[in-house]
Scaffold this active site. Structure first.
Site, short mmCIF file in Angstrom:
data_model
loop_
_atom_site.label_atom_id
_atom_site.label_comp_id
_atom_site.label_asym_id
_atom_site.label_seq_id
_atom_site.Cartn_x
_atom_site.Cartn_y
_atom_site.Cartn_z
N ASP A 1 52.34 28.47 6.45
CA ASP A 1 50.95 28.10 6.66
C ASP A 1 50.10 29.18 5.98
O ASP A 1 50.63 30.23 5.59
CB ASP A 1 50.67 28.04 8.18
CG ASP A 1 49.25 27.59 8.52
OD1 ASP A 1 48.55 27.04 7.64
OD2 ASP A 1 48.82 27.81 9.68
N GLN B 1 50.17 18.56 14.86
CA GLN B 1 50.85 18.87 13.61
C GLN B 1 52.37 18.85 13.79
O GLN B 1 53.11 18.33 12.95
CB GLN B 1 50.40 20.25 13.13
CG GLN B 1 51.06 20.71 11.86
CD GLN B 1 50.65 19.89 10.65
OE1 GLN B 1 49.47 19.70 10.42
NE2 GLN B 1 51.62 19.40 9.88
N CYS C 1 51.86 22.78 6.74
CA CYS C 1 50.92 21.89 7.43
C CYS C 1 49.76 21.48 6.53
O CYS C 1 49.13 20.45 6.78
CB CYS C 1 50.41 22.56 8.70
SG CYS C 1 49.60 24.15 8.39
N ARG D 1 51.27 12.50 9.91
CA ARG D 1 50.21 12.78 10.88
C ARG D 1 49.67 11.47 11.45
O ARG D 1 49.41 11.35 12.65
CB ARG D 1 49.07 13.58 10.21
CG ARG D 1 49.44 14.97 9.71
CD ARG D 1 49.82 15.92 10.82
NE ARG D 1 48.81 16.01 11.84
CZ ARG D 1 47.74 16.83 11.81
NH1 ARG D 1 47.60 17.65 10.80
NH2 ARG D 1 46.86 16.85 12.80
N ARG E 1 38.74 19.68 18.02
CA ARG E 1 39.16 20.85 17.23
C ARG E 1 38.14 21.94 17.46
O ARG E 1 36.95 21.77 17.16
CB ARG E 1 39.26 20.49 15.74
CG ARG E 1 39.49 21.71 14.87
CD ARG E 1 39.85 21.37 13.45
NE ARG E 1 41.22 20.88 13.35
CZ ARG E 1 41.93 20.83 12.22
NH1 ARG E 1 41.40 21.24 11.08
NH2 ARG E 1 43.16 20.37 12.21
N HIS F 1 48.44 24.03 17.62
CA HIS F 1 48.14 22.84 16.80
C HIS F 1 49.26 21.80 17.08
O HIS F 1 50.07 21.49 16.21
CB HIS F 1 48.10 23.23 15.32
CG HIS F 1 47.52 22.18 14.42
ND1 HIS F 1 46.92 21.02 14.88
CD2 HIS F 1 47.45 22.12 13.06
CE1 HIS F 1 46.50 20.31 13.84
NE2 HIS F 1 46.81 20.95 12.74
N1 CP Z 1 47.13 20.27 8.78
C1 CP Z 1 45.87 20.04 9.20
O1 CP Z 1 45.58 20.05 10.38
O2 CP Z 1 45.01 19.75 8.21
P1 CP Z 1 43.44 19.61 8.38
O3 CP Z 1 42.88 20.98 8.69
O4 CP Z 1 42.96 19.08 7.06
O5 CP Z 1 43.15 18.66 9.50
N1 NVA Z 2 46.48 27.98 10.79
C1 NVA Z 2 45.59 27.11 10.07
C2 NVA Z 2 46.04 25.70 10.20
C3 NVA Z 2 45.21 24.71 9.44
C4 NVA Z 2 45.69 23.31 9.64
C5 NVA Z 2 44.18 27.28 10.60
O1 NVA Z 2 44.03 27.37 11.83
O2 NVA Z 2 43.25 27.32 9.81
#
Ligand code: CP
Ligand code: NVA
Length: 337
Positions: free
Chosen positions: A253, A161, A293, A321, A131, A158
């Protein structure tokens, strides 16, 4: 589907050890074996549907797959609850092990090149989920690693997800994806991008409604339209009501993603018309479900009444997930029988 639990032998590409199974069946190598998963488009439609079938079987307990001896690394430069824990839990449930790398104490945080780090980690791990901010950094890891690299969220996409999201959609619509209409409301961000591409792969129509200055990346929209061809549509608009009319899935989101925290306050009035509330939900198809999400900001992109209401599927989406990523790990590491 049989209710018998089958422990399926798993072929480990590096060590070639097979776990003794209750039932010996032939190995089936998938199209994803050994590949990177940097974008949802790294899967063909058939790979995605196969993965979702496996995810459902893993969730129901119809299939158990043993990945003993496999090690998953997690390299996260941003916060995470669901992705980090669901990947860990998924790997443990497969019988493998997880190293949650603390990037702040790694030499890559002191300037060791990504290309060196990637090669070193490849020799210790079997698969690595990352990430980070830039898709280019993820790509560099993938270029230099010889193990599968998974996009656990970048500023661009992502994709993990979306697999869980689609599993939740199938659960509510009798296994169906193709032909349904999803409406995404809010910021044209990483999640929106993966949904555009994923819906196109799945043959779902997608409408993305954002304030004028927050539309998704034009190249992603074009790519989505190319993938969709004449099977489905990709529509970008600014009118939330028009976007929601008759939709089967409403999705939202946060209005400010990780790394944009200083913009959060100023965005609230701009994004307010895109909030999923009961008034907007009433315009959707009467069978419509609501996804997010998570993490959610109640009172901003979604009301408490909707997220806690009967059409919300966010908790099963979040649970998925773990199941979808178990299936992903199996597919990337060598398939199942
Ligand atoms: N939806 C999601 O990716 O959650 P986190 O940021 O908690 O991993
Ligand atoms: N768009 C959000 C998604 C979190 C799972 C972010 O990138 O923070």
């Amino acid at each position: 589907m049989s209710s018998t639990v089958h422990i399926v032998p798993f072929a480990c590409p590096k060590f070639d050890t097979f776990v003794v199974s209750q039932r010996q069946v032939g190995k089936h190598m998938t199209g994803l074996h050994g590949r990177d998963f940097l974008s949802i488009t790294d899967m063909a439609t058939s790979d995605m549907l196969e993965l979702l079938t496996l995810a459902a079987q893993l969730k129901s307990g119809a299939v158990t797959i043993d990945c003993k001896g496999k090690i998953l690394g997690l390299l996260f430069r941003k916060s995470s609850t669901r992705t980090r824990v669901s990947f860990s839990s998924a790997m443990w449930r497969l019988g493998g092990q997880v190293i949650d790398l603390n990037v702040s104490v790694m030499q890559v945080s002191r300037g060791e090149p990504v290309k060196d780090t990637a090669r070193i980690l490849s020799s210790y791990l079997d698969v690595l989920a990352i990430r980070t901010y830039e898709q280019a950094e993820l790509q560099e890891f993938a270029d230099y690693a010889d193990i599968p690299i998974i996009n656990a969220l970048t500023d661009l996409e992502h994709p993990c997800q979306i697999l869980a999201d689609f599993q939740a959609v199938q659960e509510s619509f009798d296994g169906q994806l193709s032909g349904l209409t999803m409406t995404y409301l809010g910021d044209g961000n990483n999640v929106a991008h993966s949904l555009i591409l994923g819906c196109a792969l799945a043959g779902m129509n997608i409408r993305v409604a954002t304030p004028p200055d927050y539309q998704p990346d034009a190249a992603i929209v074009e790519q989505g339209r190319k993938i969709a061809g004449d099977r489905s549509t990709v529509t970008v608009l600014t009118d939330p009501k028009a976007a929601v009319e008759g939709a089967h899935v409403l999705y939202t989101d946060v209005w400010a993603s990780m790394g944009q925290e200083d913009l959060a306050e100023s965005r609230i009035p701009i994004f307010q018309p895109y909030q999923i509330n009961n008034e907007l939900l009433a315009i959707a198809d009467k069978t419509a479900i609501v996804l997010h999400c998570l993490p959610a900001h109640r009172g901003e992109e979604i009301t408490d009444a909707v997220i806690e209401g009967p059409q919300s599927r966010v908790w099963q989406e979040a649970e998925n997930r773990m199941h979808a990523q178990q299936a992903l790990l199996v597919q990337l590491l060598g398939g199942h029988s």
